[in-house]
Design a protein around this motif. Structure first.
Motif, PDB file in Angstrom:
ATOM      1  N   GLU B  57      34.629  34.313  33.103  1.00 27.37           N
ATOM      2  CA  GLU B  57      35.835  34.427  32.268  1.00 27.37           C
ATOM      3  C   GLU B  57      36.122  35.885  31.929  1.00 27.37           C
ATOM      4  O   GLU B  57      37.274  36.327  31.919  1.00 27.37           O
ATOM      5  CB  GLU B  57      35.673  33.584  30.991  1.00 27.37           C
ATOM      6  CG  GLU B  57      35.722  32.099  31.308  1.00 27.37           C
ATOM      7  CD  GLU B  57      35.125  31.203  30.230  1.00 27.37           C
ATOM      8  OE1 GLU B  57      35.162  31.570  29.041  1.00 27.37           O
ATOM      9  OE2 GLU B  57      34.610  30.118  30.601  1.00 27.37           O
ATOM     10  N   TYR B  58      35.051  36.625  31.682  1.00 34.09           N
ATOM     11  CA  TYR B  58      35.218  38.057  31.415  1.00 34.09           C
ATOM     12  C   TYR B  58      35.877  38.751  32.613  1.00 34.09           C
ATOM     13  O   TYR B  58      36.794  39.548  32.465  1.00 34.09           O
ATOM     14  CB  TYR B  58      33.853  38.693  31.095  1.00 34.09           C
ATOM     15  CG  TYR B  58      33.845  40.187  31.291  1.00 34.09           C
ATOM     16  CD1 TYR B  58      34.332  41.038  30.305  1.00 34.09           C
ATOM     17  CD2 TYR B  58      33.394  40.740  32.495  1.00 34.09           C
ATOM     18  CE1 TYR B  58      34.371  42.412  30.501  1.00 34.09           C
ATOM     19  CE2 TYR B  58      33.426  42.103  32.702  1.00 34.09           C
ATOM     20  CZ  TYR B  58      33.918  42.943  31.702  1.00 34.09           C
ATOM     21  OH  TYR B  58      33.968  44.290  31.905  1.00 34.09           O
ATOM     22  N   PHE B  59      35.410  38.416  33.827  1.00 40.49           N
ATOM     23  CA  PHE B  59      35.980  39.064  35.009  1.00 40.49           C
ATOM     24  C   PHE B  59      37.428  38.654  35.216  1.00 40.49           C
ATOM     25  O   PHE B  59      38.227  39.430  35.735  1.00 40.49           O
ATOM     26  CB  PHE B  59      35.111  38.787  36.249  1.00 40.49           C
ATOM     27  CG  PHE B  59      33.893  39.690  36.299  1.00 40.49           C
ATOM     28  CD1 PHE B  59      34.053  41.067  36.504  1.00 40.49           C
ATOM     29  CD2 PHE B  59      32.610  39.193  36.112  1.00 40.49           C
ATOM     30  CE1 PHE B  59      32.943  41.907  36.529  1.00 40.49           C
ATOM     31  CE2 PHE B  59      31.510  40.033  36.136  1.00 40.49           C
ATOM     32  CZ  PHE B  59      31.662  41.398  36.345  1.00 40.49           C
ATOM     33  N   CYS B  60      37.787  37.451  34.809  1.00 45.25           N
ATOM     34  CA  CYS B  60      39.204  37.067  34.876  1.00 45.25           C
ATOM     35  C   CYS B  60      40.035  37.970  33.975  1.00 45.25           C
ATOM     36  O   CYS B  60      41.117  38.422  34.353  1.00 45.25           O
ATOM     37  CB  CYS B  60      39.385  35.610  34.448  1.00 45.25           C
ATOM     38  SG  CYS B  60      38.733  34.468  35.672  1.00 45.25           S
ATOM     39  N   ILE B  61      39.527  38.244  32.776  1.00 44.01           N
ATOM     40  CA  ILE B  61      40.278  39.128  31.864  1.00 44.01           C
ATOM     41  C   ILE B  61      40.473  40.499  32.511  1.00 44.01           C
ATOM     42  O   ILE B  61      41.551  41.086  32.447  1.00 44.01           O
ATOM     43  CB  ILE B  61      39.529  39.306  30.525  1.00 44.01           C
ATOM     44  CG1 ILE B  61      39.364  37.981  29.803  1.00 44.01           C
ATOM     45  CG2 ILE B  61      40.245  40.332  29.645  1.00 44.01           C
ATOM     46  CD1 ILE B  61      38.491  38.072  28.548  1.00 44.01           C
ATOM     47  N   ARG B  62      39.441  41.005  33.122  1.00 49.12           N
ATOM     48  CA  ARG B  62      39.522  42.369  33.647  1.00 49.12           C
ATOM     49  C   ARG B  62      40.176  42.435  35.041  1.00 49.12           C
ATOM     50  O   ARG B  62      40.726  43.466  35.414  1.00 49.12           O
ATOM     51  CB  ARG B  62      38.117  42.982  33.732  1.00 49.12           C
ATOM     52  CG  ARG B  62      37.520  43.331  32.371  1.00 49.12           C
ATOM     53  CD  ARG B  62      38.153  44.571  31.760  1.00 49.12           C
ATOM     54  NE  ARG B  62      37.615  44.861  30.431  1.00 49.12           N
ATOM     55  CZ  ARG B  62      38.306  44.804  29.307  1.00 49.12           C
ATOM     56  NH1 ARG B  62      39.587  44.470  29.327  1.00 49.12           N
ATOM     57  NH2 ARG B  62      37.743  45.094  28.153  1.00 49.12           N
ATOM     58  N   ASN B  63      40.132  41.318  35.818  1.00 45.32           N
ATOM     59  CA  ASN B  63      40.617  41.401  37.203  1.00 45.32           C
ATOM     60  C   ASN B  63      41.870  40.578  37.466  1.00 45.32           C
ATOM     61  O   ASN B  63      42.666  40.934  38.328  1.00 45.32           O
ATOM     62  CB  ASN B  63      39.529  40.964  38.181  1.00 45.32           C
ATOM     63  CG  ASN B  63      38.336  41.910  38.126  1.00 45.32           C
ATOM     64  OD1 ASN B  63      38.504  43.093  37.836  1.00 45.32           O
ATOM     65  ND2 ASN B  63      37.152  41.380  38.378  1.00 45.32           N
ATOM     66  N   THR B  64      42.029  39.463  36.776  1.00 46.65           N
ATOM     67  CA  THR B  64      43.234  38.651  36.981  1.00 46.65           C
ATOM     68  C   THR B  64      43.883  38.433  35.617  1.00 46.65           C
ATOM     69  O   THR B  64      44.376  39.380  35.025  1.00 46.65           O
ATOM     70  CB  THR B  64      42.896  37.323  37.692  1.00 46.65           C
ATOM     71  OG1 THR B  64      41.937  36.585  36.937  1.00 46.65           O
ATOM     72  CG2 THR B  64      42.345  37.598  39.085  1.00 46.65           C
ATOM     73  N   CYS B  65      43.847  37.220  35.101  1.00 44.98           N
ATOM     74  CA  CYS B  65      44.266  37.034  33.709  1.00 44.98           C
ATOM     75  C   CYS B  65      43.683  35.746  33.155  1.00 44.98           C
ATOM     76  O   CYS B  65      43.250  34.874  33.906  1.00 44.98           O
ATOM     77  CB  CYS B  65      45.791  37.050  33.563  1.00 44.98           C
ATOM     78  SG  CYS B  65      46.631  35.585  34.190  1.00 44.98           S
ATOM     79  N   GLY B  66      43.680  35.676  31.831  1.00 48.76           N
ATOM     80  CA  GLY B  66      43.107  34.500  31.172  1.00 48.76           C
ATOM     81  C   GLY B  66      43.859  34.207  29.885  1.00 48.76           C
ATOM     82  O   GLY B  66      44.592  35.051  29.363  1.00 48.76           O
ATOM     83  N   ALA B 234      48.939  30.157  38.641  1.00 49.43           N
ATOM     84  CA  ALA B 234      47.995  29.609  39.624  1.00 49.43           C
ATOM     85  C   ALA B 234      47.614  30.643  40.677  1.00 49.43           C
ATOM     86  O   ALA B 234      46.450  30.781  41.044  1.00 49.43           O
ATOM     87  CB  ALA B 234      48.584  28.364  40.270  1.00 49.43           C
ATOM     88  N   ASN B 235      48.622  31.381  41.127  1.00 53.11           N
ATOM     89  CA  ASN B 235      48.337  32.379  42.162  1.00 53.11           C
ATOM     90  C   ASN B 235      47.854  33.700  41.598  1.00 53.11           C
ATOM     91  O   ASN B 235      47.614  34.647  42.336  1.00 53.11           O
ATOM     92  CB  ASN B 235      49.599  32.638  42.988  1.00 53.11           C
ATOM     93  CG  ASN B 235      49.914  31.420  43.839  1.00 53.11           C
ATOM     94  OD1 ASN B 235      49.010  30.650  44.172  1.00 53.11           O
ATOM     95  ND2 ASN B 235      51.197  31.237  44.154  1.00 53.11           N
ATOM     96  N   TYR B 236      47.766  33.783  40.276  1.00 53.95           N
ATOM     97  CA  TYR B 236      47.351  35.054  39.660  1.00 53.95           C
ATOM     98  C   TYR B 236      46.000  34.906  38.969  1.00 53.95           C
ATOM     99  O   TYR B 236      45.654  35.696  38.091  1.00 53.95           O
ATOM    100  CB  TYR B 236      48.409  35.544  38.681  1.00 53.95           C
ATOM    101  CG  TYR B 236      49.709  35.887  39.362  1.00 53.95           C
ATOM    102  CD1 TYR B 236      49.814  37.061  40.130  1.00 53.95           C
ATOM    103  CD2 TYR B 236      50.810  35.039  39.277  1.00 53.95           C
ATOM    104  CE1 TYR B 236      51.001  37.368  40.774  1.00 53.95           C
ATOM    105  CE2 TYR B 236      51.999  35.349  39.913  1.00 53.95           C
ATOM    106  CZ  TYR B 236      52.088  36.517  40.662  1.00 53.95           C
ATOM    107  OH  TYR B 236      53.253  36.828  41.297  1.00 53.95           O
ATOM    108  N   GLY B 237      45.263  33.873  39.315  1.00 52.05           N
ATOM    109  CA  GLY B 237      43.884  33.733  38.829  1.00 52.05           C
ATOM    110  C   GLY B 237      43.783  33.414  37.348  1.00 52.05           C
ATOM    111  O   GLY B 237      42.844  33.832  36.675  1.00 52.05           O
ATOM    112  N   ILE B 238      44.748  32.680  36.825  1.00 53.95           N
ATOM    113  CA  ILE B 238      44.705  32.367  35.391  1.00 53.95           C
ATOM    114  C   ILE B 238      43.556  31.399  35.083  1.00 53.95           C
ATOM    115  O   ILE B 238      43.261  30.500  35.885  1.00 53.95           O
ATOM    116  CB  ILE B 238      46.067  31.811  34.912  1.00 53.95           C
ATOM    117  CG1 ILE B 238      46.156  31.862  33.388  1.00 53.95           C
ATOM    118  CG2 ILE B 238      46.302  30.401  35.428  1.00 53.95           C
ATOM    119  CD1 ILE B 238      47.575  31.634  32.866  1.00 53.95           C
ATOM    120  N   GLN B 239      42.918  31.612  33.958  1.00 54.36           N
ATOM    121  CA  GLN B 239      41.723  30.836  33.602  1.00 54.36           C
ATOM    122  C   GLN B 239      41.553  30.916  32.083  1.00 54.36           C
ATOM    123  O   GLN B 239      41.690  31.988  31.507  1.00 54.36           O
ATOM    124  CB  GLN B 239      40.508  31.478  34.305  1.00 54.36           C
ATOM    125  CG  GLN B 239      39.149  31.214  33.689  1.00 54.36           C
ATOM    126  CD  GLN B 239      38.642  29.787  33.951  1.00 54.36           C
ATOM    127  OE1 GLN B 239      39.020  29.151  34.934  1.00 54.36           O
ATOM    128  NE2 GLN B 239      37.805  29.281  33.051  1.00 54.36           N
TER     129      GLN B 239
END
Ligand SMILES: Cc1cc2nc3c(=O)[nH]c(=O)nc-3n(C[C@H](O)[C@H](O)[C@H](O)COP(=O)(O)OP(=O)(O)OC[C@H]3O[C@@H](n4cnc5c(N)ncnc54)[C@H](O)[C@@H]3O)c2cc1C
Lengths: 514, 407
Positions: B57-66, B234-239
């Motif tokens: 989840e941390y990497f989503c914040i820094r690399n995609t979005c959450g 969906a295509n932007y790595g949301i989590q």
């Protein structure tokens, strides 16, 4: 326009004393009083054509030191040395006369007990006396130096001797009832002795708190707690204070209510900048000293927004409900009280302590008590000029009368209370009611409105342990200075509290000048 | 909107309904995604520590979005002619400079200058403000409003469904959702945009130090907004991410966490176990040019007398996390000089980082952390040298860039 260094709000005796001392120290002082008369709660007013009475009828707490320091003798004031007996009236028994050292009219045993009781209280009162004329140390977690005053008290208590000191700690917080129970048997005597610990407060005989301390502070005056009335009347004290103030250079303006204390501010912080009068006029000064009660001063005149949040909430919570009403009667001649040659004392109308307790029970629930208790004086027997020749003024403090009653005070409710009071007086002085030319009854609500004092409170704020000493009126304002630079307090809401003693006014002046 | 305390609880026939945690307006969507059932609680709401894996989840914040659920965050509306004056006297910052549709981070203190809480204030109109903060503060707001007759304070926590969207693809996601107008939104600005038959308020704010937004809608639009967002993302790595990943991102960004860096002053029992903003390095929030605000006198005194302790950012040698470590002035532990308040291995900075409360005098000398860690159940201790960092550990230009990048 005259420039002033200092503005004093309120011309009660404390405001007058503070103003005089500051002016004598070279400050240019203007004193602003809302009412027409000076004197505040001690002002003498004509309540019926030819009849005058002060709200505060007797003196007991005024120290000789202050009278001398202000040279009031040169301004027409002579203290009286003739004390008033405290007289316990009872419906069924003979009145008991309480004097400085003896009791008249009670069983022999009571007199002996009274000797012991008085000598104990005097020892304590003497040890505490220096405290009333000192600025209290601030509550601080760091500074031990400011505890010198406490060190002083500690020494005073120690010099009483170990046994007395321990006894002091035992009795200091006792309810009045428990203290007098230990010494006396007579019901009416016990009730009368309670009175001086209770009057002006919201405490009854069974309330544990600080009634004993109140008694002790009241014993610090010139006559060990006994009351006097100046032969020229209470007004002679106030006019002497006024004259001393004027002589010192104080400019006095009456009928000049202040509506705002102006607090300015810049990047250096806040600073008092004067006052705004109700008439729209502004008076500038960098120092404002208020003898108005703390709630009025902080919440109405300064306003909470200029103060800090916890501080203002402590001020809001100050307990300021007064429970003393004033009854003034214009009498066509001197009434005759049962068992008394002359009603020339201070008479308490309680058969027993429960009369006080039950009156308080009603009052605390917002009801008018069935049988209120009165402290009666006839000041016209002692002072000239209060009533036309041959006629008299009866002045009574009535306890416990709530400022707010269920449904609110109405003319009818006041009449009802007045009738009850006169009926009680008739029991002790049969036929008194036929002598009444005029009656004036001031409830605490009336006192609040006429004298500009929150709750009509005798002491401006309840003198309970949480609002005493370095907590009076609350910490951060207990050394006469307040959180706002340039704003000071000097009235009964400050240490040591109410009664006509001048201590708050004098201590404040000393704190400001130091 | 009525404040029915039960309206967010599961079932009104449940005899324990009042005892159970409230469910967020997004719960229906978040619960199935909480693969680990890793729930804890925040302000009485059931709240995810993490959904799947903290690091992920941390990497989503820094690399995609959450997305991070901020329904439990406390929200208050202060409305009326006196609202500005009341808040300005309460907080240490100069609020008179805050324009309409702007947001500011601020702190408020008790009379002794000790920090009660920090939070954000939104200026919704000339006279209408929203204050958000981590724990309930209605009592303090009411106390603060004594003497200000012309305002109304509303507890509005449950009047909003709010979601924080953080990370480099957060703008791209909003754009794909049809909210491309946020392109011009600068950090700490807010905008109202139409959404379905209602409205969405978007502020460019967050707690990660990254590009990010906070989305505010009425509760009835909560699920529609979620669905639109997740479809667009969906295509932007949301989590969804939980408390644990937030805590990592905020520490890297140099943001304080109540109950870690400071105790809330109104809840602290021991004398001065709370902290002043100056000690916490929040001096930039304290505007002494204001003649009056709560705690000013005490803070000025502290400023003039000098700080006894201060919060430092530390870079610690090695890779053993210095959680709860005690700090010393030398390797031999001659004198204790402070303690670590939060610590982590920062994947973005590739460094062993921490916040620490340190004796101000000792800050000029050596700082050593006494770190305990385990190797196959055996307790180990090592002394690690610490270096003071003046800047936040992690800063990225994309966080402030306007228009923001799509990646
Ligand atoms: C019924 C009653 C009987 C009492 N009997 C006795 C007694 O017999 N003996 C005794 O020693 N004590 C007695 N007391 C107590 C005593 O009178 C007071 O404690 C004392 O007078 C207080 O003095 P002060 O100067 O501090 O305040 P005050 O006398 O209350 O003076 C304050 C002054 O400030 C003025 N003021 C307030 N607000 C403003 C404003 N905005 N602008 C301008 N002026 C303002 C008021 O008008 C007032 O004149 C009695 C009190 C009561 C209520």
């Amino acid at each position: 326009m005259t420039q002033h260094d200092t503005i004093i709000i309120g011309g009660g005796h404390n405001g007058l004393i503070c103003a005089t001392l500051l002016a004598r120290a070279g400050q240019r002082v203007v004193l602003l009083e809302a009412n027409r008369n000076l004197g505040g709660l001690a002002a003498t007013r004509e309540f019926f054509s030819g009849f005058n009475a002060p709200l505060a009828s007797t003196l007991y707490a005024m120290p000789e030191k202050i009278v001398a320091e202000l040279q009031l003798d040169q301004h027409g004031y002579t203290p009286s040395s003739q004390t008033l007996d405290l007289i316990a009236l009872s419906r069924n028994e003979n009145p008991i006369h309480i004097k400085a050292d003896t009791i008249g009219g009670a069983e022999v045993g009571e007199s002996t007990s009274y000797g012991d009781y008085q000598s104990m209280l005097r020892t304590f009162a003497k040890a505490l006396a220096p405290f009333w004329s000192k600025t209290m140390p601030a509550i601080s977690d760091r500074k031990l130096s400011s505890l010198a005053t406490f060190g002083h008290l500690g020494i005073k208590l120690r010099t009483m001797g170990r046994a007395d000191m321990l006894e002091f700690f035992r009795v200091a917080m006792l309810p009045m009832r428990d203290l007098v129970d230990e010494y006396f048997k007579s019901e009416s005597l016990r009730a009368a002795l309670c009175w001086d610990g209770l009057v002006g407060t919201s405490m009854a005989p069974r309330s544990p708190n600080q009634s004993v301390i109140t008694v002790l502070s009241r014993m610090a005056g010139s006559h060990g707690g006994l009351h006097t009335i100046p032969s020229q009347g209470m007004s002679s004290l106030i006019s002497a204070l006024e004259s001393a103030a004027i002589a010192a250079g104080v400019e006095i303006r009456t009928e000049t209510p202040v509506s705002k204390v102006i607090v300015g501010g810049d990047e250096h912080g806040q600073q008092v900048d004067g006052v705004l009068l109700a008439n729209g006029e502004t008076i500038r000064a960098s120092r404002v000293v208020s003898s108005a009660d703390p709630k009025t001063t902080f919440l109405n005149l300064v306003g909470a927004p200029a103060l800090e949040i916890e501080f203002t909430n402590r001020i809001r919570r100050l307990r300021t409900k007064g429970y003393v009403a004033k009854l003034n009667l214009a009498l066509s001649s001197l009434p005759k009280f049962k068992g008394l040659d002359e009603p020339n004392g201070r008479m308490i109308t309680a058969d027993k302590m429960d009369d006080l307790e039950f009156a308080w029970d009603s009052a605390k629930y917002g009801e008018i008590p069935e049988t209120p208790v009165m402290e009666i004086v006839i000041p016209s027997l002692r002072a000239r000029g209060l009533a036309p020749e041959g006629k008299h003024v009866l002045s009574a403090n009535v306890m416990y009368i709530p400022g707010q009653i269920s449904g609110g005070w109405t003319a009818a409710k006041k009449q009802e209370l007045l009738s009850r009071l006169i009926a009680i007086l008739d029991l002790h002085a049969p036929g008194l009611s036929t002598l009444v030319e005029h009656a004036e009854l001031l409830t605490p609500e009336d006192i609040q409105n006429e004298f500009n004092v929150s709750g009509g409170h005798w002491h401006h704020a309840e003198p309970s342990v949480d609002q005493l000493l370095m907590m009076r009126p609350t910490y951060e304002a207990a050394q006469y200075a307040t959180p706002i630079p340039g704003l000071y307090l000097c009235g009964a809401g400050s240490h040591p509290g109410g009664d006509i003693s001048g201590n708050a006014g004098r201590n404040a002046a000393k704190a400001i000048l130091s | 909107m009525t404040n029915n305390p039960d309206r967010l609880r599961q079932n009104s026939t449940d005899p324990y309904a009042g005892e159970r945690l409230k469910l967020s307006y997004f719960h229906e969507r978040q619960a199935p995604l909480n693969l680990r059932d890793a729930w804890s609680a925040w302000n009485g709401f059931k709240f995810a520590d993490y959904y799947y894996d903290t690091d992920y989840e941390y990497f989503c914040i820094r690399n995609t979005c959450g997305t991070y659920d901020i329904c439990p965050m406390q929200k208050y509306i202060i409305d009326g002619p006196d609202a500005l004056a009341m808040l300005d006297r309460m907080v240490t910052r100069d609020l008179t400079k805050l324009g309409v549709n702007r947001v500011t981070y601020c702190g408020w203190c008790n009379d002794s200058g000790r920090l009660i809480d920090d939070g954000t204030i939104f200026r919704l109109s000339d006279e209408k403000f929203m204050l958000t903060c981590g724990s309930p503060c209605i009592a303090w707001l009411r106390k603060s409003s004594l003497g200000f007759s012309n305002l109304e304070i509303t507890e509005a926590t449950e009047d909003f469904a709010a979601l924080s969207l953080q990370g480099p693809t957060s703008f791209a996601t909003l754009k794909a959702m049809g909210l491309g107008e946020v392109e011009q939104l600068k950090p700490f600005n807010l905008i109202h945009l139409p959404f379905q038959d209602g409205e969405i308020m978007i502020s460019r704010t967050g707690f990660t130090g990254d590009l990010g937004y906070e989305l505010w809608v009425e509760p009835r639009l909560a699920l529609p907004m979620w669905d639109a967002l997740y479809e667009a993302g969906a295509n932007y790595g949301i989590q969804p991410y939980g408390e644990a990943a937030t805590n990592m991102a905020r520490l890297e960004a140099g943001f304080l966490m109540p109950y870690m860096e400071f105790n809330e002053a109104l809840k602290t029992v021991n004398f001065e176990y709370d902290q002043t903003p100056l000690e916490l390095g929040l001096g930039w929030l304290v505007d002494f040019k204001k003649p009056h605000f709560n705690g000013r006198r005490a803070l000025l005194r502290q400023k003039n007398e000098g700080l006894k302790v201060k919060l430092l950012k530390l870079d610690i040698e090695g890779n053993k996390v210095a959680e709860e470590a005690i700090l010393y002035n030398d390797e031999k532990q001659s004198r204790e000089i402070g303690y670590v308040t939060s610590a982590m291995w920062s994947p973005a900075v590739k460094a062993n980082i921490a916040f620490a409360m340190v004796d101000a005098k000792a800050a000029n000398g050596e700082i050593w952390a006494e770190i305990y860690y385990q190797r196959e159940l055996r307790q180990q201790m090592k002394m690690a040298r610490c270096t003071i960092k003046d800047k936040p550990f992690w800063v990225h230009p994309r966080a402030r860039q306007t228009p923001p990048s799509l990646t």
